[in-house]
Design a protein around this motif. Structure first.
Motif, PDB file in Angstrom:
ATOM      1  N   GLN A   1      53.697  42.436  45.027  1.00 35.48           N
ATOM      2  CA  GLN A   1      52.889  41.493  44.250  1.00 35.48           C
ATOM      3  C   GLN A   1      51.691  41.119  45.111  1.00 35.48           C
ATOM      4  OE1 GLN A   1      53.978  37.273  43.576  1.00 35.48           O
ATOM      5  NE2 GLN A   1      53.919  37.845  41.399  1.00 35.48           N
ATOM      6  N   ILE A   2      50.499  41.270  44.548  1.00 36.58           N
ATOM      7  CA  ILE A   2      49.285  41.075  45.334  1.00 36.58           C
ATOM      8  C   ILE A   2      48.304  40.159  44.615  1.00 36.58           C
ATOM      9  CG2 ILE A   2      49.524  43.357  46.380  1.00 36.58           C
ATOM     10  CD1 ILE A   2      47.171  44.269  44.577  1.00 36.58           C
ATOM     11  N   ASP A   3      47.407  39.586  45.403  1.00 35.54           N
ATOM     12  CA  ASP A   3      46.227  38.921  44.863  1.00 35.54           C
ATOM     13  C   ASP A   3      45.054  39.849  45.118  1.00 35.54           C
ATOM     14  OD1 ASP A   3      47.391  36.640  43.829  1.00 35.54           O
ATOM     15  OD2 ASP A   3      46.945  35.392  45.569  1.00 35.54           O
ATOM     16  N   LEU A   4      44.268  40.070  44.086  1.00 36.08           N
ATOM     17  CA  LEU A   4      43.177  41.028  44.099  1.00 36.08           C
ATOM     18  C   LEU A   4      41.936  40.344  43.558  1.00 36.08           C
ATOM     19  CD1 LEU A   4      42.743  44.214  44.303  1.00 36.08           C
ATOM     20  CD2 LEU A   4      43.134  44.226  41.853  1.00 36.08           C
ATOM     21  N   LEU A   5      40.809  40.472  44.276  1.00 37.52           N
ATOM     22  CA  LEU A   5      39.554  39.880  43.809  1.00 37.52           C
ATOM     23  C   LEU A   5      38.604  40.994  43.421  1.00 37.52           C
ATOM     24  CD1 LEU A   5      37.942  37.311  43.289  1.00 37.52           C
ATOM     25  CD2 LEU A   5      37.058  37.518  45.626  1.00 37.52           C
ATOM     26  N   GLU A   6      38.358  41.095  42.113  1.00 40.65           N
ATOM     27  CA  GLU A   6      37.471  42.123  41.604  1.00 40.65           C
ATOM     28  C   GLU A   6      36.016  41.721  41.837  1.00 40.65           C
ATOM     29  OE1 GLU A   6      37.081  44.825  37.596  1.00 40.65           O
ATOM     30  OE2 GLU A   6      38.854  43.589  37.899  1.00 40.65           O
ATOM     31  N   ALA A   7      35.188  42.682  42.149  1.00 41.24           N
ATOM     32  CA  ALA A   7      33.765  42.430  42.382  1.00 41.24           C
ATOM     33  C   ALA A   7      33.181  41.687  41.185  1.00 41.24           C
ATOM     34  CB  ALA A   7      33.027  43.743  42.613  1.00 41.24           C
ATOM     35  N   GLY A   8      32.500  40.572  41.448  1.00 38.20           N
ATOM     36  CA  GLY A   8      31.873  39.778  40.396  1.00 38.20           C
ATOM     37  C   GLY A   8      32.781  38.751  39.751  1.00 38.20           C
ATOM     38  N   ALA A   9      34.068  38.752  40.092  1.00 36.07           N
ATOM     39  CA  ALA A   9      35.005  37.795  39.486  1.00 36.07           C
ATOM     40  C   ALA A   9      34.972  36.468  40.235  1.00 36.07           C
ATOM     41  CB  ALA A   9      36.413  38.358  39.495  1.00 36.07           C
ATOM     42  N   ASP A  10      35.284  35.394  39.514  1.00 37.98           N
ATOM     43  CA  ASP A  10      35.331  34.059  40.104  1.00 37.98           C
ATOM     44  C   ASP A  10      36.666  33.772  40.789  1.00 37.98           C
ATOM     45  OD1 ASP A  10      32.823  33.602  39.040  1.00 37.98           O
ATOM     46  OD2 ASP A  10      33.603  32.591  37.263  1.00 37.98           O
ATOM     47  N   ARG A  11      37.719  34.367  40.241  1.00 38.38           N
ATOM     48  CA  ARG A  11      39.067  34.084  40.746  1.00 38.38           C
ATOM     49  C   ARG A  11      39.841  35.376  40.944  1.00 38.38           C
ATOM     50  NH1 ARG A  11      41.401  30.556  35.904  1.00 38.38           N
ATOM     51  NH2 ARG A  11      41.076  32.540  34.920  1.00 38.38           N
ATOM     52  N   PRO A  12      40.808  35.343  41.855  1.00 33.08           N
ATOM     53  CA  PRO A  12      41.656  36.531  42.045  1.00 33.08           C
ATOM     54  C   PRO A  12      42.612  36.720  40.875  1.00 33.08           C
ATOM     55  CG  PRO A  12      42.128  34.858  43.723  1.00 33.08           C
ATOM     56  CD  PRO A  12      41.087  34.296  42.818  1.00 33.08           C
ATOM     57  N   ARG A  13      43.060  37.948  40.732  1.00 32.79           N
ATOM     58  CA  ARG A  13      44.117  38.300  39.772  1.00 32.79           C
ATOM     59  C   ARG A  13      45.386  38.543  40.558  1.00 32.79           C
ATOM     60  NH1 ARG A  13      41.975  43.466  36.628  1.00 32.79           N
ATOM     61  NH2 ARG A  13      44.103  43.475  35.868  1.00 32.79           N
ATOM     62  N   ARG A  14      46.495  38.159  40.011  1.00 30.55           N
ATOM     63  CA  ARG A  14      47.795  38.427  40.621  1.00 30.55           C
ATOM     64  C   ARG A  14      48.423  39.594  39.864  1.00 30.55           C
ATOM     65  NH1 ARG A  14      50.729  33.390  42.513  1.00 30.55           N
ATOM     66  NH2 ARG A  14      49.048  33.693  44.010  1.00 30.55           N
ATOM     67  N   LEU A  15      48.759  40.655  40.596  1.00 27.77           N
ATOM     68  CA  LEU A  15      49.302  41.869  39.999  1.00 27.77           C
ATOM     69  C   LEU A  15      50.543  42.319  40.747  1.00 27.77           C
ATOM     70  CD1 LEU A  15      46.012  43.978  39.720  1.00 27.77           C
ATOM     71  CD2 LEU A  15      47.071  42.568  37.935  1.00 27.77           C
ATOM     72  N   THR A  16      51.410  43.017  40.039  1.00 34.60           N
ATOM     73  CA  THR A  16      52.549  43.689  40.657  1.00 34.60           C
ATOM     74  C   THR A  16      52.420  45.166  40.335  1.00 34.60           C
ATOM     75  OG1 THR A  16      53.959  41.741  40.416  1.00 34.60           O
ATOM     76  CG2 THR A  16      55.070  43.861  40.744  1.00 34.60           C
ATOM     77  N   LEU A  17      52.451  46.008  41.361  1.00 34.62           N
ATOM     78  CA  LEU A  17      52.342  47.453  41.196  1.00 34.62           C
ATOM     79  C   LEU A  17      53.716  48.004  40.838  1.00 34.62           C
ATOM     80  CD1 LEU A  17      50.388  49.848  41.451  1.00 34.62           C
ATOM     81  CD2 LEU A  17      51.164  50.073  43.821  1.00 34.62           C
ATOM     82  N   CYS A  18      53.808  48.726  39.717  1.00 31.05           N
ATOM     83  CA  CYS A  18      55.110  49.189  39.250  1.00 31.05           C
ATOM     84  C   CYS A  18      55.044  50.619  38.722  1.00 31.05           C
ATOM     85  CB  CYS A  18      55.638  48.251  38.168  1.00 31.05           C
ATOM     86  SG  CYS A  18      54.659  48.256  36.651  1.00 31.05           S
ATOM     87  N   TYR A  19      56.215  51.164  38.402  1.00 30.54           N
ATOM     88  CA  TYR A  19      56.292  52.477  37.767  1.00 30.54           C
ATOM     89  C   TYR A  19      55.965  52.322  36.284  1.00 30.54           C
ATOM     90  CZ  TYR A  19      58.251  54.234  42.053  1.00 30.54           C
ATOM     91  OH  TYR A  19      58.413  54.592  43.369  1.00 30.54           O
ATOM     92  N   PRO A  20      55.548  53.414  35.638  1.00 33.12           N
ATOM     93  CA  PRO A  20      55.087  53.324  34.241  1.00 33.12           C
ATOM     94  C   PRO A  20      56.076  52.652  33.288  1.00 33.12           C
ATOM     95  CG  PRO A  20      54.614  55.497  35.127  1.00 33.12           C
ATOM     96  CD  PRO A  20      55.431  54.778  36.165  1.00 33.12           C
ATOM     97  N   GLN A  21      57.356  52.893  33.454  1.00 30.61           N
ATOM     98  CA  GLN A  21      58.338  52.333  32.516  1.00 30.61           C
ATOM     99  C   GLN A  21      58.438  50.813  32.610  1.00 30.61           C
ATOM    100  OE1 GLN A  21      59.122  54.349  35.115  1.00 30.61           O
ATOM    101  NE2 GLN A  21      60.912  53.540  36.201  1.00 30.61           N
ATOM    102  N   ASP A  22      57.948  50.222  33.706  1.00 33.40           N
ATOM    103  CA  ASP A  22      58.009  48.770  33.877  1.00 33.40           C
ATOM    104  C   ASP A  22      56.664  48.081  33.641  1.00 33.40           C
ATOM    105  OD1 ASP A  22      60.727  48.892  34.576  1.00 33.40           O
ATOM    106  OD2 ASP A  22      60.226  49.286  36.677  1.00 33.40           O
TER     107      ASP A  22
END
Length: 133
Positions: free
Chosen positions: A56-77
């Motif tokens: 589970q990560i916090d990621l800040l996309e270029a130009g965004a005001d706030r980070p996104r929280r994402l979890t990297l998973c396999y396609p079925q999940d």
């Protein structure tokens, strides 16, 4: 190619094997090459600042005001609305094996170039002693 090959990546041996079992025909363009070039390590020794499967990560996309929280998973999940991003999506593939502070670069299905910085890893299975998830 949908993302940069020039970034050093670390992938656990287990993740490497599981991803290859999914079949390269399902992978984004260039991702099989990224996997082959990545440093493979045993799960118990992967550094805690590396994005592995189910991190589970916090990621800040270029130009965004706030980070996104994402979890990297396999396609079925994958549940994008809940933040569970498939490793076989352009964004997911660009994140696997990156370290905190690294920039992920990918191309959206519409052809738009995107980038984001990995701000933090909030949870990594291997860092908590889970070597089989």
């Amino acid at each position: 190619m949908s993302f940069s090959l020039g970034v050093d990546r670390i992938v656990t041996e287990l993740d490497f094997v599981r991803l290859h079992k999914l079949g390269t025909s399902h992978m984004p363009a260039g991702f099989p090459d990224v996997l082959e070039l990545a440093e493979q390590v045993a799960s118990p020794v992967v550094p805690p600042d590396v994005v592995t499967m189910y991190s589970q990560i916090d990621l800040l996309e270029a130009g965004a005001d706030r980070p996104r929280r994402l979890t990297l998973c396999y396609p079925q999940d994958a549940e994008p609305a809940q933040g569970f991003i498939s490793v076989l999506s352009p964004l997911g593939a660009s994140l696997l094996g990156l370290r905190v502070g690294a920039r992920a670069r990918w191309r959206t299905p519409q052809g738009e170039q995107r980038q984001a910085r990995v701000l933090a890893i909030l949870f990594q299975p291997e860092a908590s002693g889970d070597y089989t998830t």
